[in-house]
Design a protein around this motif. Structure first.
Motif, PDB file in Angstrom:
ATOM      1  N   SER A 163       0.760  -1.171   0.285  1.00  0.00           N
ATOM      2  CA  SER A 163       0.005  -0.058   0.158  1.00  0.00           C
ATOM      3  C   SER A 163       0.980   1.247  -0.114  1.00  0.00           C
ATOM      4  O   SER A 163       0.580   2.144  -0.423  1.00  0.00           O
ATOM      5  CB  SER A 163      -0.820  -0.259   1.165  1.00  0.00           C
ATOM      6  OG  SER A 163      -0.434  -0.157   2.537  1.00  0.00           O
ATOM      7  N   ILE A 164       1.964   1.038   0.582  1.00  0.00           N
ATOM      8  CA  ILE A 164       2.940   2.304   0.628  1.00  0.00           C
ATOM      9  C   ILE A 164       3.355   2.567  -0.956  1.00  0.00           C
ATOM     10  O   ILE A 164       3.269   3.980  -1.147  1.00  0.00           O
ATOM     11  CB  ILE A 164       4.399   2.005   1.583  1.00  0.00           C
ATOM     12  CG1 ILE A 164       4.108   1.407   2.589  1.00  0.00           C
ATOM     13  CG2 ILE A 164       5.331   2.950   1.117  1.00  0.00           C
ATOM     14  CD1 ILE A 164       5.147   0.801   3.388  1.00  0.00           C
ATOM     15  N   ILE A 165       3.735   1.820  -1.792  1.00  0.00           N
ATOM     16  CA  ILE A 165       4.036   2.206  -3.225  1.00  0.00           C
ATOM     17  C   ILE A 165       2.825   2.735  -4.072  1.00  0.00           C
ATOM     18  O   ILE A 165       2.824   3.632  -4.578  1.00  0.00           O
ATOM     19  CB  ILE A 165       4.769   0.992  -3.754  1.00  0.00           C
ATOM     20  CG1 ILE A 165       6.237   0.803  -3.231  1.00  0.00           C
ATOM     21  CG2 ILE A 165       4.764   1.295  -5.370  1.00  0.00           C
ATOM     22  CD1 ILE A 165       7.173   1.954  -3.217  1.00  0.00           C
ATOM     23  N   GLN A 166       1.734   1.919  -3.722  1.00  0.00           N
ATOM     24  CA  GLN A 166       0.359   2.159  -4.529  1.00  0.00           C
ATOM     25  C   GLN A 166       0.013   3.480  -4.222  1.00  0.00           C
ATOM     26  O   GLN A 166      -0.500   4.340  -4.963  1.00  0.00           O
ATOM     27  CB  GLN A 166      -0.556   1.086  -4.175  1.00  0.00           C
ATOM     28  CG  GLN A 166      -0.394  -0.360  -4.900  1.00  0.00           C
ATOM     29  CD  GLN A 166      -1.306  -1.238  -4.619  1.00  0.00           C
ATOM     30  OE1 GLN A 166      -2.365  -0.833  -4.577  1.00  0.00           O
ATOM     31  NE2 GLN A 166      -0.864  -2.549  -4.717  1.00  0.00           N
ATOM     32  N   HIS A 167       0.175   3.794  -2.752  1.00  0.00           N
ATOM     33  CA  HIS A 167      -0.271   5.550  -2.324  1.00  0.00           C
ATOM     34  C   HIS A 167       0.417   6.345  -2.916  1.00  0.00           C
ATOM     35  O   HIS A 167       0.038   7.464  -3.391  1.00  0.00           O
ATOM     36  CB  HIS A 167      -0.411   5.320  -0.848  1.00  0.00           C
ATOM     37  CG  HIS A 167      -1.015   6.733  -0.319  1.00  0.00           C
ATOM     38  ND1 HIS A 167       0.053   7.843  -0.178  1.00  0.00           N
ATOM     39  CD2 HIS A 167      -2.173   7.104   0.181  1.00  0.00           C
ATOM     40  CE1 HIS A 167      -0.660   8.576   0.463  1.00  0.00           C
ATOM     41  NE2 HIS A 167      -1.920   8.472   0.537  1.00  0.00           N
ATOM     42  N   ALA A 168       1.932   6.156  -2.991  1.00  0.00           N
ATOM     43  CA  ALA A 168       2.790   6.950  -3.443  1.00  0.00           C
ATOM     44  C   ALA A 168       2.559   7.329  -5.002  1.00  0.00           C
ATOM     45  O   ALA A 168       2.824   8.296  -5.618  1.00  0.00           O
ATOM     46  CB  ALA A 168       4.098   6.737  -3.083  1.00  0.00           C
ATOM     47  N   TRP A 169       2.308   6.142  -5.479  1.00  0.00           N
ATOM     48  CA  TRP A 169       2.033   6.238  -7.133  1.00  0.00           C
ATOM     49  C   TRP A 169       0.970   7.010  -7.414  1.00  0.00           C
ATOM     50  O   TRP A 169       0.950   7.844  -8.530  1.00  0.00           O
ATOM     51  CB  TRP A 169       1.990   4.865  -7.782  1.00  0.00           C
ATOM     52  CG  TRP A 169       3.398   3.985  -8.000  1.00  0.00           C
ATOM     53  CD1 TRP A 169       4.521   4.637  -7.779  1.00  0.00           C
ATOM     54  CD2 TRP A 169       3.363   3.105  -8.761  1.00  0.00           C
ATOM     55  NE1 TRP A 169       5.400   3.667  -8.072  1.00  0.00           N
ATOM     56  CE2 TRP A 169       4.760   2.540  -8.663  1.00  0.00           C
ATOM     57  CE3 TRP A 169       2.689   1.669  -9.204  1.00  0.00           C
ATOM     58  CZ2 TRP A 169       5.262   1.341  -9.307  1.00  0.00           C
ATOM     59  CZ3 TRP A 169       3.207   0.635  -9.680  1.00  0.00           C
ATOM     60  CH2 TRP A 169       4.531   0.494  -9.740  1.00  0.00           C
ATOM     61  N   LYS A 170      -0.144   6.872  -6.647  1.00  0.00           N
ATOM     62  CA  LYS A 170      -1.394   7.278  -6.919  1.00  0.00           C
ATOM     63  C   LYS A 170      -0.988   8.930  -6.792  1.00  0.00           C
ATOM     64  O   LYS A 170      -1.590   9.821  -7.560  1.00  0.00           O
ATOM     65  CB  LYS A 170      -2.503   6.875  -6.088  1.00  0.00           C
ATOM     66  CG  LYS A 170      -3.895   7.389  -6.572  1.00  0.00           C
ATOM     67  CD  LYS A 170      -4.792   6.376  -5.756  1.00  0.00           C
ATOM     68  CE  LYS A 170      -6.349   6.761  -5.899  1.00  0.00           C
ATOM     69  NZ  LYS A 170      -7.284   5.985  -5.170  1.00  0.00           N
ATOM     70  N   HIS A 171      -0.756   9.576  -5.619  1.00  0.00           N
ATOM     71  CA  HIS A 171      -0.713  10.735  -5.276  1.00  0.00           C
ATOM     72  C   HIS A 171       0.452  11.524  -5.646  1.00  0.00           C
ATOM     73  O   HIS A 171       0.601  12.797  -5.766  1.00  0.00           O
ATOM     74  CB  HIS A 171      -0.859  10.874  -3.527  1.00  0.00           C
ATOM     75  CG  HIS A 171      -2.250  10.169  -3.336  1.00  0.00           C
ATOM     76  ND1 HIS A 171      -3.298  10.985  -3.312  1.00  0.00           N
ATOM     77  CD2 HIS A 171      -2.500   8.952  -2.737  1.00  0.00           C
ATOM     78  CE1 HIS A 171      -4.434   9.916  -3.249  1.00  0.00           C
ATOM     79  NE2 HIS A 171      -3.989   8.934  -2.764  1.00  0.00           N
ATOM     80  N   ASN A 172       1.531  10.853  -5.651  1.00  0.00           N
ATOM     81  CA  ASN A 172       2.957  11.612  -6.130  1.00  0.00           C
ATOM     82  C   ASN A 172       3.793  11.194  -7.293  1.00  0.00           C
ATOM     83  O   ASN A 172       4.662  11.688  -7.556  1.00  0.00           O
ATOM     84  CB  ASN A 172       3.786  11.679  -4.937  1.00  0.00           C
ATOM     85  CG  ASN A 172       3.382  11.913  -3.550  1.00  0.00           C
ATOM     86  OD1 ASN A 172       2.591  13.147  -3.542  1.00  0.00           O
ATOM     87  ND2 ASN A 172       3.284  11.308  -2.517  1.00  0.00           N
ATOM     88  N   LYS A 173       3.064  10.181  -8.052  1.00  0.00           N
ATOM     89  CA  LYS A 173       3.644   9.895  -9.267  1.00  0.00           C
ATOM     90  C   LYS A 173       5.173   9.258  -9.306  1.00  0.00           C
ATOM     91  O   LYS A 173       5.877   9.559 -10.127  1.00  0.00           O
ATOM     92  CB  LYS A 173       3.459  10.825 -10.292  1.00  0.00           C
ATOM     93  CG  LYS A 173       2.214  11.471 -10.675  1.00  0.00           C
ATOM     94  CD  LYS A 173       1.285  10.533 -11.600  1.00  0.00           C
ATOM     95  CE  LYS A 173      -0.113  11.039 -11.717  1.00  0.00           C
ATOM     96  NZ  LYS A 173      -0.867  11.039 -10.571  1.00  0.00           N
ATOM     97  N   ARG A 174       5.396   8.846  -8.050  1.00  0.00           N
ATOM     98  CA  ARG A 174       6.750   8.234  -7.868  1.00  0.00           C
ATOM     99  C   ARG A 174       6.563   7.443  -6.701  1.00  0.00           C
ATOM    100  O   ARG A 174       5.688   7.326  -5.971  1.00  0.00           O
ATOM    101  CB  ARG A 174       7.917   9.462  -7.184  1.00  0.00           C
ATOM    102  CG  ARG A 174       7.310  10.238  -5.933  1.00  0.00           C
ATOM    103  CD  ARG A 174       8.512  10.997  -5.558  1.00  0.00           C
ATOM    104  NE  ARG A 174       7.914  11.639  -4.321  1.00  0.00           N
ATOM    105  CZ  ARG A 174       7.702  11.142  -3.245  1.00  0.00           C
ATOM    106  NH1 ARG A 174       7.994  10.043  -2.891  1.00  0.00           N
ATOM    107  NH2 ARG A 174       7.173  11.983  -1.986  1.00  0.00           N
ATOM    108  N   PRO A 175       7.530   6.453  -6.147  1.00  0.00           N
ATOM    109  CA  PRO A 175       8.798   6.309  -7.062  1.00  0.00           C
ATOM    110  C   PRO A 175       9.060   5.409  -8.332  1.00  0.00           C
ATOM    111  O   PRO A 175       7.929   4.431  -8.333  1.00  0.00           O
ATOM    112  CB  PRO A 175       9.770   5.711  -5.997  1.00  0.00           C
ATOM    113  CG  PRO A 175       8.911   5.035  -5.068  1.00  0.00           C
ATOM    114  CD  PRO A 175       7.582   5.672  -5.297  1.00  0.00           C
TER     115      PRO A 175
END
Ligand code: CO
Length: 210
Positions: A163-175
């Motif tokens: 969920s850490i990566i999925q959240h960051a992808w969704k909201h910050n377009k990284r990493p």
């Protein structure tokens, strides 16, 4: 002199050398860290993250374990991942395996090595997925090295399942997630797998409400 005493002596020499090169070096270093990279590597003593990438202290946040695994219940790895992504804001995460990895070799064998069997079970699970291709290879070295590549790929996919990566992808377009393999023979890193932000993942592992 005892072996560990030499380390302390070398440390003093290193500190002095750094300050001679740049008197502000440790003042600047002590202020803050803003690394762009999270490196998830093998504990193997022959693959030091900063040295093989020619990076300086401060450039890379590092987590290492046996066979560079991303185990979804590993509180240590998950804490490093969350801090790197959400607090440090790293742009790239590199899972770096290496050919000839002892952990991968052991996972292909049928020998019990004690507690570490539990850790290596995670690599046996990767072997199971790719059993046909690995079993068709001619010798143990070739099998190990192919499984090293598959393992790196699987661990990158494990990152994308969090969920850490999925959240960051969704909201910050990284990493951006990278799977690399280091060659002990020549010191060269080979990129073998790659997941840019928002790469589609197996829907089983997709969270819609984060
Ligand atoms: Co290794």
């Amino acid at each position: 002199m005892k072996a560990h005493e030499k380390l302390l002596l070398e440390n003093k020499a290193w500190s002095l050398e750094k300050q001679q090169d740049d008197p502000q070096y440790f003042l600047k270093m002590a202020k803050d860290q803003k690394p762009n990279f999270l490196w998830i590597g093998c504990s193997d003593s022959r693959v030091p993250a900063n040295e093989v990438t020619n990076t300086d202290p401060g450039e890379m946040f590092v987590h290492r374990n046996i066979a560079n695994m991303v185990v979804h219940t590993d509180l240590n790895l998950l804490s490093v991942l969350q801090y790197a992504v959400e607090v440090l804001g790293v742009n790239d995460i590199i899972v770096c395996g290496h050919y000839g990895c002892g952990g991968v070799k052991a996972a292909l064998s049928h020998q019990s090595l004690g507690l570490i069997d539990k850790w290596l079970r995670n690599i046996k699970d990767v072997y199971r997925i790719h059993r046909d291709e690995i079993d068709a290879l001619p010798d143990d070295d070739a099998k190990t090295n192919r499984l090293v590549e598959f393992n790196v790929q699987e661990q990158v996919m494990n990152l994308a399942k969090t969920s850490i990566i999925q959240h960051a992808w969704k909201h910050n377009k990284r990493p951006h997630l990278h799977g690399w393999v280091y060659g002990l023979n020549d010191g060269i890193i080979k990129p073998v797998f790659d997941m840019p932000p928002n790469t589609p993942i197996d829907p089983i592992f997709q969270y819609d409400n984060i």
